[in-house]
Design an enzyme around this catalytic site. Structure first.
Site, PDB file in Angstrom:
ATOM      1  N   ASP A 122     -34.393 -77.389  18.504  1.00 16.88           N
ATOM      2  CA  ASP A 122     -35.030 -78.250  17.516  1.00 16.88           C
ATOM      3  C   ASP A 122     -36.517 -78.378  17.853  1.00 16.88           C
ATOM      4  OD1 ASP A 122     -34.968 -79.801  15.233  1.00 16.88           O
ATOM      5  OD2 ASP A 122     -34.680 -81.657  16.364  1.00 16.88           O
ATOM      6  N   TYR A 124     -40.596 -79.613  16.532  1.00 19.23           N
ATOM      7  CA  TYR A 124     -41.254 -80.897  16.280  1.00 19.23           C
ATOM      8  C   TYR A 124     -42.544 -80.540  15.550  1.00 19.23           C
ATOM      9  CZ  TYR A 124     -42.628 -85.626  18.118  1.00 19.23           C
ATOM     10  OH  TYR A 124     -42.974 -86.944  18.298  1.00 19.23           O
ATOM     11  N   HIS A 129     -44.956 -86.425  10.966  1.00 22.01           N
ATOM     12  CA  HIS A 129     -43.833 -87.045  11.674  1.00 22.01           C
ATOM     13  C   HIS A 129     -44.201 -87.347  13.131  1.00 22.01           C
ATOM     14  CE1 HIS A 129     -39.781 -87.827  13.161  1.00 22.01           C
ATOM     15  NE2 HIS A 129     -39.940 -86.872  14.066  1.00 22.01           N
ATOM     16  N   ARG A 138     -46.198 -95.236  20.921  1.00 16.41           N
ATOM     17  CA  ARG A 138     -47.278 -95.257  21.913  1.00 16.41           C
ATOM     18  C   ARG A 138     -48.590 -95.817  21.363  1.00 16.41           C
ATOM     19  NH1 ARG A 138     -44.553 -90.427  22.607  1.00 16.41           N
ATOM     20  NH2 ARG A 138     -45.923 -89.382  21.132  1.00 16.41           N
ATOM     21  N   GLU A 195     -32.937 -86.788  10.017  1.00 18.76           N
ATOM     22  CA  GLU A 195     -34.215 -86.091  10.059  1.00 18.76           C
ATOM     23  C   GLU A 195     -34.122 -84.939   9.070  1.00 18.76           C
ATOM     24  OE1 GLU A 195     -35.534 -85.175  14.076  1.00 18.76           O
ATOM     25  OE2 GLU A 195     -36.214 -87.253  14.288  1.00 18.76           O
ATOM     26  N   GLU A 197     -35.061 -81.590   7.817  1.00 22.02           N
ATOM     27  CA  GLU A 197     -35.639 -80.393   8.424  1.00 22.02           C
ATOM     28  C   GLU A 197     -35.192 -79.142   7.669  1.00 22.02           C
ATOM     29  OE1 GLU A 197     -35.169 -80.083  12.664  1.00 22.02           O
ATOM     30  OE2 GLU A 197     -35.234 -82.253  12.977  1.00 22.02           O
ATOM     31  N   ASP A 229     -30.913 -83.375  11.106  1.00 21.52           N
ATOM     32  CA  ASP A 229     -30.778 -83.632  12.537  1.00 21.52           C
ATOM     33  C   ASP A 229     -30.486 -85.126  12.723  1.00 21.52           C
ATOM     34  OD1 ASP A 229     -31.062 -83.385  15.325  1.00 21.52           O
ATOM     35  OD2 ASP A 229     -33.203 -83.795  15.214  1.00 21.52           O
ATOM     36  N   ARG A 233     -31.431 -93.619  17.024  1.00 21.24           N
ATOM     37  CA  ARG A 233     -32.755 -94.030  17.535  1.00 21.24           C
ATOM     38  C   ARG A 233     -32.675 -94.969  18.724  1.00 21.24           C
ATOM     39  NH1 ARG A 233     -35.570 -89.978  15.621  1.00 21.24           N
ATOM     40  NH2 ARG A 233     -35.482 -89.846  13.357  1.00 21.24           N
ATOM     41  N   GLN A 236     -31.806 -92.921  21.708  1.00 14.99           N
ATOM     42  CA  GLN A 236     -32.952 -92.064  22.020  1.00 14.99           C
ATOM     43  C   GLN A 236     -34.018 -92.825  22.806  1.00 14.99           C
ATOM     44  OE1 GLN A 236     -34.547 -90.246  18.468  1.00 14.99           O
ATOM     45  NE2 GLN A 236     -36.085 -89.057  19.555  1.00 14.99           N
ATOM     46  N   TYR A 240     -34.606 -91.048  26.522  1.00 11.89           N
ATOM     47  CA  TYR A 240     -35.393 -89.817  26.361  1.00 11.89           C
ATOM     48  C   TYR A 240     -36.451 -89.577  27.437  1.00 11.89           C
ATOM     49  CZ  TYR A 240     -39.943 -91.329  24.505  1.00 11.89           C
ATOM     50  OH  TYR A 240     -41.205 -91.843  24.361  1.00 11.89           O
ATOM     51  N   LYS A 249     -28.967 -87.004  19.892  1.00 16.74           N
ATOM     52  CA  LYS A 249     -28.994 -85.925  18.900  1.00 16.74           C
ATOM     53  C   LYS A 249     -27.771 -85.028  18.979  1.00 16.74           C
ATOM     54  CE  LYS A 249     -33.622 -86.303  17.920  1.00 16.74           C
ATOM     55  NZ  LYS A 249     -34.270 -86.206  16.609  1.00 16.74           N
ATOM     56  N   THR A 253     -25.305 -82.275  13.751  1.00 16.44           N
ATOM     57  CA  THR A 253     -26.396 -81.707  12.971  1.00 16.44           C
ATOM     58  C   THR A 253     -25.741 -81.046  11.759  1.00 16.44           C
ATOM     59  OG1 THR A 253     -27.629 -81.245  15.005  1.00 16.44           O
ATOM     60  CG2 THR A 253     -28.339 -80.086  13.009  1.00 16.44           C
ATOM     61  N   THR A 340     -38.807 -82.813  11.832  1.00 14.78           N
ATOM     62  CA  THR A 340     -38.830 -83.609  10.604  1.00 14.78           C
ATOM     63  C   THR A 340     -40.075 -83.288   9.782  1.00 14.78           C
ATOM     64  OG1 THR A 340     -37.745 -85.333  11.851  1.00 14.78           O
ATOM     65  CG2 THR A 340     -38.667 -85.961   9.729  1.00 14.78           C
ATOM     66  N   GLU A 354     -39.324 -93.622   9.952  1.00 11.71           N
ATOM     67  CA  GLU A 354     -40.666 -93.655   9.383  1.00 11.71           C
ATOM     68  C   GLU A 354     -40.698 -94.441   8.069  1.00 11.71           C
ATOM     69  OE1 GLU A 354     -40.410 -89.228  10.132  1.00 11.71           O
ATOM     70  OE2 GLU A 354     -42.572 -89.458   9.858  1.00 11.71           O
TER      71      GLU A 354
END
Lengths: 408, 408
Positions: A122, A124, A129, A138, A195, A197, A229, A233, A236, A240, A249, A253, A340, A354
């Site tokens: 997968d 990114y 996204h 962050r 997600e 994708e 996907d 959350r 995660q 992660y 994840k 899928t 995503t 999001e």
């Protein structure tokens, strides 16, 4: 321009499966054994049967209820087969009488996995996204990781739980720890997400220790599917760091039942967005490797987002070239999720995380509100490229969430 | 206690392959087709031939040059086969005359992959390693990630590049960016490393959406191999945020040629180290799931480290229960790397990154110095459990580094 077929429904300008498309799936009817089939209008052509009847020159490649054998046969075989299909189904086809008995109503078909997934990776590659998620996790200053404009960041996913559209998905169990809790706890995921994708499917393999160019990578790609996907959350967020997403994840899928071939998408090829920093030579491409494919998300039948595959900053060929850059061997049946695909506005975002900005802004979904997915909700991805008087579609990629299992 | 065999070399108290062991591999001699074999003393028993001769009751499970079919047959079949092998090879065996022609000198055998790896997952279950790496990357205060004492942290790895001991490894290419550089560059890895690990092999599958207990996980484990998770530290440092290691690990993973079964290791079972924080119930185990296996690393024939599998904070059963906890389906042939097994002192560390403390303290290797691996260096892992008058060994897990390829 629409290529006309003797199957009337294939000439519908709003249909997903005109002669220009010819996507590949695996189907069964009334509990018969799954077989390779090709969607055309509101019909499925039983191509395993067509091969048995000597209508194709595919030498038993279509007898395994998966497209991997044709995928392994390489681009020349892919083109020859597609050309033959076009001959058989085009207006005025000589073999029409032999083909007619091999058509099955799409409405009667149960769809199965169209390929055996060798490994699932997968990426990114959607900048909006990465920016959105980075901002939430962050802050806006450090939203985009420093490597993001240089590397198509990706991680290895779990192939054993890639399932075909229509498969129900059990809400995952897992460890979570709210920031203010002393200890983590184990239970059903509370922030279950999608997600949106696109998945690229590797046809031709590459060898261990042999990096590949983007041009070769492009040739290796057999086709594309819609890909959801599913993401937990809350799991995660806790798991992660430092090695990336794992159980958040790994539970499921979903992919669309139809593989749209690279050849069918070729008329819709577009460049990736302008580079914000120059790419290293091994990632540069002198061909348009992205596609103009309109995408949407529905929850319980209500559209909640629209976006486009062209938002991807890195094409599948760039992702694949990077994947093999270390010398990693690529295999027939490898599935590369794009990451995503979010567009610029909240109505173009490709995940609930999001769309609701971390659960802060609930969505209106047909009079109900949602932050994340509730049990019995059905999520559906759709996608199509718009041609002149025709569409090339993937079929829906849908899944309904069942309550979490009891821990044994 | 040593079980005596009529094959003298199997009774050597320092040999790796006594009757107590009976590890499973795939071998060929003089270019013949690879076959399933069992190591006994300085011989390989051609068990594919034994099955053909009616000496086992394994119903064609051993005719595929991979152990996956027996692995899929489940624990009762594993035990019955092991018992039958013991009967055939024990001192005074009735069928000795039928078995003798099926023995091949181990020295003449070329070893192949003993299993088809379904998916490869790499854990991070060695606390000293996590602490060391965390200290180097984030300082001693934040060395251990907050989730580490609660979750057997892991990530999905790449199965296509898991290779058998003896396979040469090409130095990977990749992106790196020194902290003071403006832009990244692409070229051969400059900080190539090993990770000394044990790999657990899943025999019995589990279903999607069905979490498993640690007791069931333990029953699902077929056996163990030595595993070298080759690592490109400079690639890793630049790529791993936020989604974890990818190309830094994808280019190669080496395993020992012999799978030592869970039954052969049972006499050496030990508890995992004391918990520093209580585990959530789904990870608790009321059986000793770890093993007392002495491990060592050699570079170019010089021993540079010794450690022990019992250092692992989480057992393979705990790793596997966590892996399936979200509902992730596990498959026959899944390979779970333990994570680097480092002991308390620098002479017990399982990676060069740790032994040289990020390259600051070069190692003396037979009069030469090394920080990371140079071209043509050979790295070898060894491991054995020490019984009363016998050893249960894995055979060497070795690999030589070839120069990086030219980018095409």
């Amino acid at each position: 321009m629409l290529k006309r077929s003797w199957i009337d429904s294939a000439n519908d300008p709003e249909g997903e499966f005109p002669l220009n498309n010819l996507p590949y799936g695996v189907f069964s009817t009334n509990g018969t054994a799954p077989r390779c089939g090709v969607a055309i209008g509101d019909r499925v052509l039983d191509v395993a049967g067509a091969e048995e009847a000597g209508l194709t020159e595919t030498a038993d490649l279509l007898q395994y209820a998966t497209w991997n054998p044709l995928m392994a046969a390489g681009p020349a075989a892919w083109s020859a087969f597609r050309e033959r299909l076009t001959d058989l189904l085009a207006e005025g086809a000589a073999d029409r009488a032999k083909v007619e008995p091999l058509l099955v109503p799409l409405a009667d078909a149960t769809m199965h996995m169209p390929l055996e997934v060798a490994e699932y990776t997968d990426f990114y590659a959607g900048k909006q996204h990465a920016q959105n998620v980075g901002t939430m996790f962050r802050g806006p200053e450090n939203a985009l990781p420093p490597n993001w404009l240089h590397i198509p960041i990706g991680y290895n996913g779990r192939a054993s739980t890639v399932v075909v559209s229509g498969t129900d998905i059990r809400r995952p169990l897992g460890q979570t720890k709210p920031k203010d809790a002393e200890m983590p706890s184990f239970g059903p995921c509370k922030r279950l997400d999608i997600e949106l994708e696109i998945g690229a499917i590797v046809g031709t393999p590459s060898k261990m220790g042999e990096p590949i160019t983007t041009a070769r990578a492009q040739d290796m790609i057999f086709g594309y599917v819609l890909l959801n996907d599913w993401s937990a959350r809350d799991l995660q967020a806790w798991e992660y760091q430092p090695l990336g997403p794992f159980q958040a994840k790994a539970f499921a899928t979903s992919i669309s039942p139809w593989i749209v071939t690279r050849e069918a998408l070729a008329p819709f090829a577009v460049d990736t967005p302008p580079r914000e920093k120059p790419l290293l030579p091994y990632l540069q491409a002198d061909f348009p490797g992205n596609y103009d494919v309109a995408l949407s998300v529905e929850m319980n039948g209500h559209r909640i987002s629209t976006t486009n595959m062209r938002e991807l900053y890195y094409s599948a060929a760039q992702q694949l070239a990077h994947h093999a850059s270390s010398g990693c061997a690529m295999r027939t049946g490898d599935l590369l999720g794009s990451g995503t695909i979010s567009g610029p506005e909240p109505s173009n975002y490709g995940s609930l995380l999001e769309m609701t900005w971390g659960g802060e802004n609930p969505l209106d979904v047909g009079g109900e509100t949602r932050t994340f997915i509730e049990d019995d909700d059905t999520l559906t991805l759709r996608g199509h490229a718009q041609g002149d008087g025709y569409r090339v579609g993937f079929g829906a990629c849908t899944g309904t969430i069942l309550p979490a299992p009891e821990f044994p």
